[in-house]
Design a protein around this motif. Sequence first.
Motif, PDB file in Angstrom:
ATOM      1  N   LYS A 181       0.831  -1.211   0.000  1.00 53.72           N
ATOM      2  CA  LYS A 181       0.000   0.000   0.000  1.00 53.72           C
ATOM      3  C   LYS A 181       0.866   1.263   0.000  1.00 53.72           C
ATOM      4  O   LYS A 181       0.599   2.212  -0.750  1.00 53.72           O
ATOM      5  CB  LYS A 181      -0.922   0.009   1.214  1.00 53.72           C
ATOM      6  N   ALA A 182       1.900   1.258   0.827  1.00 55.34           N
ATOM      7  CA  ALA A 182       2.789   2.421   0.877  1.00 55.34           C
ATOM      8  C   ALA A 182       3.515   2.606  -0.451  1.00 55.34           C
ATOM      9  O   ALA A 182       3.717   3.735  -0.908  1.00 55.34           O
ATOM     10  CB  ALA A 182       3.798   2.259   2.010  1.00 55.34           C
ATOM     11  N   ARG A 183       3.867   1.509  -1.082  1.00 53.50           N
ATOM     12  CA  ARG A 183       4.566   1.582  -2.369  1.00 53.50           C
ATOM     13  C   ARG A 183       3.678   2.236  -3.433  1.00 53.50           C
ATOM     14  O   ARG A 183       4.133   3.084  -4.209  1.00 53.50           O
ATOM     15  CB  ARG A 183       4.970   0.161  -2.795  1.00 53.50           C
ATOM     16  N   ILE A 184       2.398   1.835  -3.445  1.00 53.48           N
ATOM     17  CA  ILE A 184       1.449   2.417  -4.406  1.00 53.48           C
ATOM     18  C   ILE A 184       1.257   3.903  -4.131  1.00 53.48           C
ATOM     19  O   ILE A 184       1.300   4.739  -5.045  1.00 53.48           O
ATOM     20  CB  ILE A 184       0.094   1.682  -4.337  1.00 53.48           C
ATOM     21  N   ARG A 185       1.052   4.252  -2.862  1.00 55.80           N
ATOM     22  CA  ARG A 185       0.798   5.655  -2.520  1.00 55.80           C
ATOM     23  C   ARG A 185       2.038   6.524  -2.717  1.00 55.80           C
ATOM     24  O   ARG A 185       1.924   7.706  -3.063  1.00 55.80           O
ATOM     25  CB  ARG A 185       0.286   5.744  -1.089  1.00 55.80           C
ATOM     26  N   LEU A 186       3.211   5.945  -2.508  1.00 54.99           N
ATOM     27  CA  LEU A 186       4.442   6.678  -2.772  1.00 54.99           C
ATOM     28  C   LEU A 186       4.541   7.023  -4.247  1.00 54.99           C
ATOM     29  O   LEU A 186       4.878   8.155  -4.613  1.00 54.99           O
ATOM     30  CB  LEU A 186       5.647   5.837  -2.343  1.00 54.99           C
ATOM     31  N   ASN A 187       4.209   6.072  -5.105  1.00 53.14           N
ATOM     32  CA  ASN A 187       4.273   6.324  -6.542  1.00 53.14           C
ATOM     33  C   ASN A 187       3.209   7.318  -6.987  1.00 53.14           C
ATOM     34  O   ASN A 187       3.423   8.103  -7.917  1.00 53.14           O
ATOM     35  CB  ASN A 187       4.124   5.015  -7.313  1.00 53.14           C
ATOM     36  N   GLN A 188       2.054   7.315  -6.314  1.00 51.04           N
ATOM     37  CA  GLN A 188       1.021   8.306  -6.618  1.00 51.04           C
ATOM     38  C   GLN A 188       1.475   9.703  -6.210  1.00 51.04           C
ATOM     39  O   GLN A 188       1.218  10.690  -6.906  1.00 51.04           O
ATOM     40  CB  GLN A 188      -0.277   7.949  -5.895  1.00 51.04           C
ATOM     41  N   LEU A 189       2.149   9.762  -5.079  1.00 52.11           N
ATOM     42  CA  LEU A 189       2.618  11.051  -4.562  1.00 52.11           C
ATOM     43  C   LEU A 189       3.778  11.589  -5.387  1.00 52.11           C
ATOM     44  O   LEU A 189       3.829  12.780  -5.718  1.00 52.11           O
ATOM     45  CB  LEU A 189       3.058  10.877  -3.098  1.00 52.11           C
ATOM     46  N   MET A 190       4.711  10.708  -5.734  1.00 51.81           N
ATOM     47  CA  MET A 190       5.925  11.111  -6.434  1.00 51.81           C
ATOM     48  C   MET A 190       6.252  10.034  -7.465  1.00 51.81           C
ATOM     49  O   MET A 190       7.032   9.120  -7.188  1.00 51.81           O
ATOM     50  CB  MET A 190       7.071  11.283  -5.436  1.00 51.81           C
ATOM     51  N   TRP A 194       9.683   2.189   7.903  1.00 55.32           N
ATOM     52  CA  TRP A 194       8.630   2.229   8.923  1.00 55.32           C
ATOM     53  C   TRP A 194       7.911   3.568   8.922  1.00 55.32           C
ATOM     54  O   TRP A 194       6.679   3.630   8.965  1.00 55.32           O
ATOM     55  CB  TRP A 194       9.243   1.950  10.294  1.00 55.32           C
ATOM     56  N   VAL A 195       8.671   4.640   8.853  1.00 53.81           N
ATOM     57  CA  VAL A 195       8.083   5.982   8.836  1.00 53.81           C
ATOM     58  C   VAL A 195       7.190   6.158   7.610  1.00 53.81           C
ATOM     59  O   VAL A 195       6.058   6.671   7.704  1.00 53.81           O
ATOM     60  CB  VAL A 195       9.203   7.052   8.870  1.00 53.81           C
ATOM     61  N   ILE A 196       7.671   5.751   6.436  1.00 52.86           N
ATOM     62  CA  ILE A 196       6.882   5.893   5.217  1.00 52.86           C
ATOM     63  C   ILE A 196       5.653   4.998   5.255  1.00 52.86           C
ATOM     64  O   ILE A 196       4.539   5.409   4.887  1.00 52.86           O
ATOM     65  CB  ILE A 196       7.752   5.577   3.974  1.00 52.86           C
TER      66      ILE A 196
END
Length: 300
Positions: free
Chosen positions: A48-57, A289-291
């Motif tokens: 989930k974080a990987r997907i949202r990271l790519n959406q953000l940047m 962890w933070v991300i």
Amino acid sequence: MNKFFAQVLTTATGFAMLLAVAPTSVLAWGAEGHRITGLVATDLLTPKARIRLNQLMPGADLADISLYMDDKRRELAIEIPASDKWHYDNQPVCEAKPYSDYCRNGNCASAQIPIYFKVLSNAEATTEARVQALRFLVHMVGDIHQPLHAADDGDLGGNLKFVLIPDNDFPRRLHGVWDSDLVKLAMRGQSEADYAKALVGRYRANEIPLWQSGMSAGLIDVKVDVKSWMNESYLLSKNTTYAKLDLFECGKPWQSSLTVPTPLSKTYMDASGETIAPQLAKAGARIAWVINQALDGAAK
């Protein structure tokens, strides 16, 4: 050696030598070290974080992002005054000082990380603000795992202690040894990507879950966690980085200089080198962890 340096310091060669060992007190981990932390973190992101990271940047590369605060240090110091102090906590290694004395006006890493965690976590914040928060967090969390960014002996985090590493007669700053020399030795010629993958493989099963764990009962308190991480680095600096250093004694002036650097023993290099792999792995695990915490919760 002394006569040699006395001569070269009056020449252009000597001037170049001074530039080569110029202070880097706000820099932690060399490029290799920072990139390794970013590569470790990338491997530990949740889906989930990987997907949202790519959406953000889109196309975000945490290894490249990890260098942002060093690469843009001068520009950031103009844009955000005092941001050059966000790379470290200068907690004295030989005396007790209140937090407000060594983190004045909140201008230290442990104070800023929770602030930017909130920005990254906030789905209502602008994309620009969240991307900036991501850049800051990846770098600062990496920084605080370099022991000389958690402690100080009135020496700019080891920048005023000149040393010689074994089999090399060129003086280095102690800070630089921990930033780069020990990292290169630990890598043993491996690429950054291969070394990062090896770290994840070595620590994934047991240590990484412990390093990433938050507060009890599933509570997330980044302020508390960051101070705990900083304290780990502080104790490592106090008990190894400084305490095992020849000629070091609290309360006594450091006797060596650029012209008379202190040789680092093989014992010191070995003891210090043993800490590098876990520190880089911890940094990467905690960046992840933070991300993960920020982006897994940001769009709920």
